[in-house]
Design a protein around this motif. Structure first.
Motif, mmCIF file in Angstrom:
data_model
loop_
_atom_site.group_PDB
_atom_site.id
_atom_site.type_symbol
_atom_site.label_atom_id
_atom_site.label_comp_id
_atom_site.label_asym_id
_atom_site.label_seq_id
_atom_site.Cartn_x
_atom_site.Cartn_y
_atom_site.Cartn_z
ATOM 1 N N GLU A 121 0.749 -1.134 0.027
ATOM 2 C CA GLU A 121 0.043 -0.120 -0.130
ATOM 3 C C GLU A 121 0.950 1.272 0.143
ATOM 4 O O GLU A 121 0.267 2.419 -0.274
ATOM 5 C CB GLU A 121 -0.908 -0.135 1.245
ATOM 6 C CG GLU A 121 -1.832 -0.774 1.218
ATOM 7 C CD GLU A 121 -2.657 -1.318 2.407
ATOM 8 O OE1 GLU A 121 -2.290 -0.441 3.526
ATOM 9 O OE2 GLU A 121 -3.411 -2.219 2.533
ATOM 10 N N ASN A 122 2.067 1.192 0.336
ATOM 11 C CA ASN A 122 2.882 2.363 0.532
ATOM 12 C C ASN A 122 4.120 2.434 -0.366
ATOM 13 O O ASN A 122 5.228 1.826 0.052
ATOM 14 C CB ASN A 122 3.305 2.498 1.973
ATOM 15 C CG ASN A 122 4.096 3.746 2.021
ATOM 16 O OD1 ASN A 122 4.862 4.466 1.494
ATOM 17 N ND2 ASN A 122 3.946 4.450 3.478
ATOM 18 N N ARG A 123 4.110 2.573 -1.578
ATOM 19 C CA ARG A 123 5.078 2.523 -2.502
ATOM 20 C C ARG A 123 6.407 3.022 -2.216
ATOM 21 O O ARG A 123 7.558 2.592 -2.360
ATOM 22 C CB ARG A 123 4.661 3.143 -3.741
ATOM 23 C CG ARG A 123 5.708 3.063 -5.091
ATOM 24 C CD ARG A 123 5.121 3.597 -6.258
ATOM 25 N NE ARG A 123 4.532 5.141 -6.190
ATOM 26 C CZ ARG A 123 5.053 5.983 -6.754
ATOM 27 N NH1 ARG A 123 5.614 6.011 -7.727
ATOM 28 N NH2 ARG A 123 4.654 7.171 -6.593
ATOM 29 N N GLU A 124 6.390 4.266 -1.486
ATOM 30 C CA GLU A 124 7.586 5.007 -0.994
ATOM 31 C C GLU A 124 8.253 3.982 -0.004
ATOM 32 O O GLU A 124 9.314 3.825 -0.260
ATOM 33 C CB GLU A 124 7.168 6.498 -0.627
ATOM 34 C CG GLU A 124 6.719 7.217 -1.493
ATOM 35 C CD GLU A 124 5.379 7.394 -1.765
ATOM 36 O OE1 GLU A 124 4.527 6.427 -1.153
ATOM 37 O OE2 GLU A 124 4.878 7.886 -2.815
ATOM 38 N N MET A 125 7.672 3.620 1.063
ATOM 39 C CA MET A 125 8.339 2.831 1.953
ATOM 40 C C MET A 125 8.722 1.412 1.235
ATOM 41 O O MET A 125 10.076 0.866 1.505
ATOM 42 C CB MET A 125 7.000 2.485 3.085
ATOM 43 C CG MET A 125 8.015 1.539 4.139
ATOM 44 S SD MET A 125 6.828 1.419 5.265
ATOM 45 C CE MET A 125 7.957 0.590 6.552
ATOM 46 N N CYS A 126 8.218 0.907 0.632
ATOM 47 C CA CYS A 126 8.587 -0.164 -0.264
ATOM 48 C C CYS A 126 9.677 -0.127 -1.093
ATOM 49 O O CYS A 126 10.544 -0.775 -1.145
ATOM 50 C CB CYS A 126 7.469 -0.655 -1.335
ATOM 51 S SG CYS A 126 7.672 -2.394 -2.026
ATOM 52 N N SER A 127 9.887 1.112 -1.901
ATOM 53 C CA SER A 127 10.825 1.472 -2.562
ATOM 54 C C SER A 127 12.107 1.710 -1.626
ATOM 55 O O SER A 127 13.355 0.929 -1.918
ATOM 56 C CB SER A 127 10.885 2.854 -3.319
ATOM 57 O OG SER A 127 9.704 2.719 -4.337
ATOM 58 N N LEU A 128 11.977 2.328 -0.594
ATOM 59 C CA LEU A 128 13.067 2.402 0.561
ATOM 60 C C LEU A 128 13.641 1.073 0.960
ATOM 61 O O LEU A 128 14.928 0.628 1.025
ATOM 62 C CB LEU A 128 12.739 3.173 1.540
ATOM 63 C CG LEU A 128 12.435 4.699 1.524
ATOM 64 C CD1 LEU A 128 11.775 5.319 2.695
ATOM 65 C CD2 LEU A 128 13.981 5.372 1.031
ATOM 66 N N ILE A 129 12.905 0.124 1.224
ATOM 67 C CA ILE A 129 13.069 -1.272 1.877
ATOM 68 C C ILE A 129 13.701 -1.963 0.841
ATOM 69 O O ILE A 129 14.850 -2.892 0.904
ATOM 70 C CB ILE A 129 12.010 -1.783 2.558
ATOM 71 C CG1 ILE A 129 11.564 -1.116 3.606
ATOM 72 C CG2 ILE A 129 12.208 -3.214 2.952
ATOM 73 C CD1 ILE A 129 10.199 -1.350 4.374
ATOM 74 N N ILE A 130 12.912 -2.096 -0.475
ATOM 75 C CA ILE A 130 13.800 -2.790 -1.372
ATOM 76 C C ILE A 130 15.047 -2.337 -1.995
ATOM 77 O O ILE A 130 16.119 -3.004 -2.220
ATOM 78 C CB ILE A 130 12.811 -2.912 -2.789
ATOM 79 C CG1 ILE A 130 11.584 -4.000 -2.089
ATOM 80 C CG2 ILE A 130 13.516 -3.678 -3.786
ATOM 81 C CD1 ILE A 130 10.402 -4.225 -3.196
ATOM 82 N N ALA A 131 15.298 -1.079 -1.994
ATOM 83 C CA ALA A 131 16.410 -0.356 -2.242
ATOM 84 C C ALA A 131 17.681 -0.735 -1.413
ATOM 85 O O ALA A 131 18.742 -0.989 -1.517
ATOM 86 C CB ALA A 131 16.389 1.152 -2.470
ATOM 87 N N ASP A 132 17.172 -0.751 -0.207
ATOM 88 C CA ASP A 132 18.144 -1.175 0.955
ATOM 89 C C ASP A 132 18.594 -2.813 0.890
ATOM 90 O O ASP A 132 19.614 -3.147 1.049
ATOM 91 C CB ASP A 132 17.499 -0.803 2.433
ATOM 92 C CG ASP A 132 18.384 -1.064 3.682
ATOM 93 O OD1 ASP A 132 19.346 -0.243 3.262
ATOM 94 O OD2 ASP A 132 18.418 -1.681 4.542
ATOM 95 N N LEU A 133 17.408 -3.401 0.693
ATOM 96 C CA LEU A 133 17.788 -5.093 0.453
ATOM 97 C C LEU A 133 18.672 -5.257 -0.674
ATOM 98 O O LEU A 133 19.427 -6.134 -0.936
ATOM 99 C CB LEU A 133 16.250 -5.801 0.209
ATOM 100 C CG LEU A 133 16.373 -7.131 -0.245
ATOM 101 C CD1 LEU A 133 17.025 -8.025 0.937
ATOM 102 C CD2 LEU A 133 15.113 -7.798 -0.524
ATOM 103 N N LEU A 134 18.462 -4.524 -1.816
ATOM 104 C CA LEU A 134 19.130 -4.473 -3.209
ATOM 105 C C LEU A 134 20.935 -4.305 -2.763
ATOM 106 O O LEU A 134 21.837 -4.572 -3.433
ATOM 107 C CB LEU A 134 18.690 -3.713 -4.154
ATOM 108 C CG LEU A 134 17.462 -4.151 -4.938
ATOM 109 C CD1 LEU A 134 16.934 -2.889 -5.641
ATOM 110 C CD2 LEU A 134 17.447 -5.496 -5.228
ATOM 111 N N LYS A 135 21.074 -3.440 -1.566
ATOM 112 C CA LYS A 135 22.509 -3.295 -1.136
ATOM 113 C C LYS A 135 23.140 -4.075 -0.217
ATOM 114 O O LYS A 135 24.133 -4.149 0.115
ATOM 115 C CB LYS A 135 22.538 -1.649 -0.694
ATOM 116 C CG LYS A 135 22.041 -0.685 -1.777
ATOM 117 C CD LYS A 135 21.984 0.519 -0.753
ATOM 118 C CE LYS A 135 21.495 1.820 -1.565
ATOM 119 N NZ LYS A 135 21.348 3.089 -0.810
#
Length: 188
Positions: A47-61
């Motif tokens: 439901e929260n694209r911005e939070m999802c983006s932050l978490i996935i970006a962190d996971l990708l690192k």
């Protein structure tokens, strides 16, 4: 508990648990239509694209995530996600542009449904429930080690959460154990 953990379900499904801040988030990495796709299981991420983006970006690192991908012969730059991660402002998030260039989440959902049996989805849900039970049992163990016991209201709340997840786990198992007519073991 580790910041990143995973469980290989089969050659086309990997469950991932990732700690962001103080919360664990669950993902499924699955093979569909020639691509590996990352799907979040937390409603807050869907439901929260911005939070999802932050978490996935962190996971990708995350280096452990990179190692897991390499061992499974999954190319990081080819990953997709079922959640549109493209920000309105392209400089707002540092997310690989290769991630989720599909046009519709509906297509992703249909692809997931077509590639998984009802029983597989129930089993995946049971695994998610077990992960939640394990998480809250770890919390209750730490509370107990700190001298917090059943007389504490928060301790009792955590116990209640564990019972709810265990009950849900059992109920999901009962659904999977009961034949559903001619639809048993077929795709949706």
């Amino acid at each position: 508990m580790l910041e990143f953990s995973f469980e290989i379900i089969d050659e086309a499904n990997i469950n991932i648990q990732y700690k962001y801040g103080s919360q664990f988030f669950h993902f499924n990495l699955f093979w569909s239509n020639g691509d590996w796709t990352l799907h979040p299981f937390e409603g807050i991420l869907i439901e929260n694209r911005e939070m999802c983006s932050l978490i996935i970006a962190d996971l990708l690192k995350n280096k452990d995530f990179h190692v897991m991908l390499a061992k499974e012969k999954i190319v990081l730059s080819r990953l997709r996600t079922t959640v549109n991660l493209q920000p309105d402002d392209p400089e707002e998030f540092e997310v690989s542009p290769r991630i989720d260039d599909r046009s519709s989440q509906g297509d992703e959902l249909m692809g997931y449904i077509e590639n998984h049996s009802f029983e597989e989805v129930l089993e995946l849900e049971q695994q998610q429930m077990q992960a939640k039970v394990d998480f809250f049992q770890e919390i209750i163990q730490r509370m107990f080690m700190e001298g917090i016991g059943p007389e504490d209201p928060d301790f009792r709340k955590v116990q209640s959460i564990i019972r709810i997840y265990k009950d849900t786990f059992d109920r999901l198992g009962n659904i999977n154990d009961n034949p559903m007519g001619d639809y048993n073991n077929k795709r949706w």
